[in-house]
Enzyme design. Structure first.
Site, mmCIF file in Angstrom:
data_model
loop_
_atom_site.group_PDB
_atom_site.id
_atom_site.type_symbol
_atom_site.label_atom_id
_atom_site.label_comp_id
_atom_site.label_asym_id
_atom_site.label_seq_id
_atom_site.Cartn_x
_atom_site.Cartn_y
_atom_site.Cartn_z
ATOM 1 N N ASP A 161 0.848 -1.299 0.279
ATOM 2 C CA ASP A 161 0.004 0.073 0.058
ATOM 3 C C ASP A 161 0.816 1.251 0.061
ATOM 4 O OD1 ASP A 161 -2.269 1.492 0.246
ATOM 5 O OD2 ASP A 161 -3.010 0.721 1.983
ATOM 6 N N ASP A 170 -10.743 1.881 -3.083
ATOM 7 C CA ASP A 170 -11.265 1.668 -1.985
ATOM 8 C C ASP A 170 -12.866 1.688 -2.033
ATOM 9 O OD1 ASP A 170 -9.123 1.334 -0.667
ATOM 10 O OD2 ASP A 170 -9.212 3.064 0.663
HETATM 11 C C1 DGJ Z 1 -5.697 2.024 2.029
HETATM 12 C C2 DGJ Z 1 -6.214 0.550 1.395
HETATM 13 O O1 DGJ Z 1 -6.708 1.216 -0.081
HETATM 14 C C3 DGJ Z 1 -7.197 -0.035 2.158
HETATM 15 O O2 DGJ Z 1 -7.856 -1.129 1.303
HETATM 16 C C4 DGJ Z 1 -6.732 -0.451 3.476
HETATM 17 O O3 DGJ Z 1 -5.581 -1.603 2.874
HETATM 18 C C5 DGJ Z 1 -6.030 0.743 3.977
HETATM 19 N N1 DGJ Z 1 -5.307 1.627 3.303
HETATM 20 C C6 DGJ Z 1 -5.446 0.266 5.298
HETATM 21 O O4 DGJ Z 1 -4.889 1.370 6.064
#
Ligand code: DGJ
Length: 782
Positions: A478, A546
């Site tokens: 990430d 997300d």
């Molecule tokens: C952002 C990501 O896009 C989410 O899926 C998740 O992993 C969060 N970060 C966790 O902090």
């Protein structure tokens, strides 16, 4: 041989496209043709004519007053010699002058792909898949050299380009812009199609008809960004999903990008793509070189889908890591939206067990497993397991997961650090911040200085250690903030920062995952903030957004599908009402949309009723049965008959089955007929089309339930609420047979609900409803 160099003429042919250029009388590379495949023939008929002197232009040479660089279609241009269009290079040359003029001095044709030398990722092809042409040019006044590369992928119908600038002079030069490539195309009334947005609204399609001047598609955030994906299309006037000429461009790079399209004087459209010149400056000492990342381009006369198909094949065959090419991706459950930071080993194991029983193959432990990471203010940088949450350690927990028969996946955010972390306390100088300037945080965190080799080495060692101490088969990488105040104390020239960061990141990814090719890497950046071909060279899939609301995903995955195949898109079923939009959507639609990507689940299963769990079990079984088609089939978008409807389909690699999705985002009262068109099937063969049965819950009917049931019950009352957890109806199932040609013409479907009466041949879509159709070849022998 796809490259044919005949004296100063070059013919680059793929199976379905031709790209021709030649060396002009003055040594410039003159673009002649890019379009559907030509059988050969002389170039002269296709070349742009310059038989008259054009006013208000600069003559390149007094011996031919009709030869002005400003109106020539070119493969590369400099500045200062009469071409006033957007230039792919801007450099203070070794003599201090901002003028450059590169002319042909030679070329070489090589088998296979030829990658960059400086650690940039690139597409890869063996000699039976592609060949590479390098053309050498020189700026005679200074001795600066330019190498231009074209790699021609025959079957994929893609040509890649890149540029390398070499300082062959005796004093330094400074690059302020060096794009990967450019081309001048004759205008066909182009619309530029870009894929733009922000957090939870990535890759929405936007169309703009080109107007005179520059149209720019760029990022300055430090990554390829959720603002503007680096890929874009140029569609000729009137082009549709299935017809018309469409050009496509994309960049194998994850940092700041710049796509510039200029509709210029005399109806030429210049297209350039490469690293953004925003805050970019790099000095080259004598003998030094600078390599621009690789860009890719394609053209199709079969509309937007045609261009997408070329890109999809190319990415599956030549971009994603070799170990993952055409390798099935597991169905996963991700802990994030189920628990956020608030979990215990017991909670996670219960979730994993329940998921395993439904058929899920991989458990992904997301954020919160290390350091003091109980919210997003602390812990980033300290990848030591939190023993309060996971008393058996990562190894112990990982083993408990693998003992359940599932793979174990883990989340990291290695490029970042919280001020409240042991790493920051030990190495504040490793964070990106500048002396005398305010610190600027995003999601309470700072970026680590990946331009610094010490930071790179630390990340390689710390992530590798974790990967080797637990049975990890998947990593989610990430990256949750943009870069600000780009500065590194270890760089002598701050104009190098953004690009040096990317080279550092690529080194780190290569060093960690190169020796561990079987770990499935899914990259992520607050969702789809770094959905690009650079990241896809290291990990074959990207967390698309997300936002898992299926209605939103129609725009997000639909937008991405113009440039990237379904096998690259992480797509999860999550809870309803949805956490970002508050929209309530049926579980069936959540699955039907996610099925056109790499399927996962991201919700707390313990909150679901028996029926919903059974529905999920059936969804996963269906997905696994058709996984090869859904992940690696030929994906197409279908031109929708009516507003608020979306059609997608995939045809299996062997052409024997297809899955089509019919989605309705808003219902209309008493709607007209709906059609299901399935394209790309063998017109002669016979197929059976059947709706995938899906659940219809009683609460979908509201007050209307009175008309379905023999007794009068309160739709909101306890009896119906309890019954709704146990009983369901089956949504309308239709079944037809016909040839591929017939299905291409369009099957007319059963009526939607018309506001009165209901029977089981009525499609009850309403708002946010959808159906999947399975199309299978009828084997005549049975
Ligand atoms: C952002 C990501 O896009 C989410 O899926 C998740 O992993 C969060 N970060 C966790 O902090």
């Amino acid at each position: 041989m796809p490259i044919n160099a005949d004296g100063p003429q070059f013919r680059l042919d793929t199976d379905a496209t031709s790209y021709w250029f030649r060396v002009s009388a003055f040594g410039h590379l003159e673009h002649v043709y890019y379009g559907p495949r030509l059988p050969g023939g002389p170039m002269e008929a296709l070349a742009l004519k310059h038989t008259a002197t054009i006013g208000s232009t600069i003559a390149y040479d007094q011996s031919d007053l009709t030869y002005s660089l400003d109106v020539l279609p070119l493969e590369w241009s400099g500045s200062g010699y009469g071409d006033y269009r957007f230039a792919p290079i801007e450099a203070r040359m070794p003599d201090g002058i901002f003028a450059s003029d590169f002319a042909y001095v030679g070329h070489e044709i090589m088998p296979g792909s030829v990658g960059p030398q400086d650690g940039l990722p690139s597409a890869q092809g063996d000699p039976d898949a592609c060949s590479t042409l390098r053309v050498d040019l020189v700026d005679e006044a200074t001795g600066v050299r330019l190498e231009l590369f074209w790699t021609v992928y025959d079957r994929a119908d893609v040509i890649t380009r890149r540029a390398v600038l070499i300082n062959g002079a005796t004093s330094s030069l400074t690059i302020r812009r060096l794009l990967s490539g450019m081309v001048d195309l004759p205008d066909r009334g182009f619309t530029m199609i870009t894929f733009d947005g922000g957090w939870i609204k990535e890759a929405h399609r936007h169309d703009r008809v080109l107007a005179p001047g520059l149209s720019v598609n760029a990022s300055t955030t430090g990554s390829s960004s959720n603002r503007h994906n680096p890929g874009f299309l140029l569609a000729e006037r009137g082009a549709t999903e299935d017809a018309g000429w469409v050009y496509g461009f994309n960049l194998i790079y994850s940092g700041n990008h710049l796509g510039a399209v200029e509709l210029a004087n005399h109806d030429l459209v210049r297209v350039g793509l490469g690293i953004n010149d925003h805050c970019f400056e790099q000095t080259l000492a004598p003998g030094e070189r600078f390599e621009a990342p690789e860009m890719i381009m394609t053209v199709s006369d079969a509309g937007l889908n045609g261009a997408s198909h070329h890109f999809h094949d190319f990415i599956n065959d030549h971009v994603v890591p070799r170990a993952w090419r055409h390798r099935p991706r597991p169905v996963l459950i991700n802990s994030w939206e189920a628990t956020f930071f608030d979990f215990t080993q017991k909670k996670l194991l219960a979730l994993a067990r329940q998921a395993r029983d439904l058929g899920v193959e991989l458990f992904v432990l997301d954020d919160g497993w290390f350091g003091k990471r109980d919210d997003d203010t602390a812990g980033l940088g300290d990848y030591d397991v939190n023993r309060k949450k996971l008393p058996n350690g990562l190894d112990g927990f990982g083993k408990q997961i693998t003992d359940l028969g599932m793979g174990f996946g883990l989340w990291f955010e290695p490029e970042m650090v919280n001020e409240d972390s042991a790493l920051f306390r030990a190495h504040p100088e490793w964070a990106v911040r500048a002396p005398g300037r305010r610190d600027t945080l995003g999601r309470n965190q700072l970026v680590l200085d990946l331009t610094n080799p010490d930071v790179q080495d630390y990340l390689i060692a710390s992530v590798s250690r974790v990967l080797d101490e637990a049975p990890i088969s998947y990593v989610k990488w990430d990256m949750n903030r943009h870069i600000s105040v780009a500065y590194s104390p270890t760089l002598t020239e701050q104009g190098r920062f953004y690009h040096a960061y990317m080279l550092g990141l690529y080194r780190v990814l290569g060093a960690i995952f190169g020796p561990r090719p079987d770990i499935l890497l899914e990259t992520c950046s607050s969702g789809g903030n770094r959905f690009d071909l650079g990241m896809l060279c290291y990990g074959p899939q990207v967390w698309s957004s997300d936002d898992t609301d299926p209605v939103e995903r129609l725009a997000i995955q639909g937008g991405l599908s113009y440039l990237y195949p379904p096998s690259c898109m992480g797509a999860h079923v999550s809870a309803a009402p949805h956490q970002q939009t508050l929209r309530p959507t049926p579980l069936s639609t959540r699955f039907n949309v996610a099925a056109f990507g790499v399927l996962g689940y991201e919700l707390d299963l313990k909150n679901l009723g028996r029926l919903q769990l059974q529905e999920i079990r059936e969804q996963i079984a269906f997905y696994k049965e058709h996984r090869d088609t859904l992940q690696f089939g030929r994906f197409s978008r279908l031109d929708a008959r009516r507003p608020h409807q979306v059609g997608w389909q995939v045809v299996a690699p062997d052409g024997r089955e297809a899955i089509a999705g019919f989605f309705q985002t808003l219902a209309t009262a008493s709607p007209g007929y709906d059609a299901l068109r399935v394209v790309g099937l063998d017109p002669q063969r016979r197929y059976r089309v059947a709706t995938r049965p899906q659940y219809l819950y009683l609460d979908r009917f509201g007050e209307l339930i009175k008309h379905v049931l023999p007794v009068d019950l309160d739709p909101d009352g306890v009896v119906l609420r309890t019954a709704g957890k146990v009983y369901k109806l089956t949504d309308c199932v239709e079944c037809y047979e016909g040839s591929g040609a017939l299905l291409g013409a369009g099957v007319l479907l059963d009526n939607q609900f018309m506001g009165s009466n209901y029977n089981d041949q009525t499609r009850l879509l309403g708002d946010f409803g959808s159906s999947l159709y399975v199309i299978q070849e009828i084997d005549d022998e049975h």
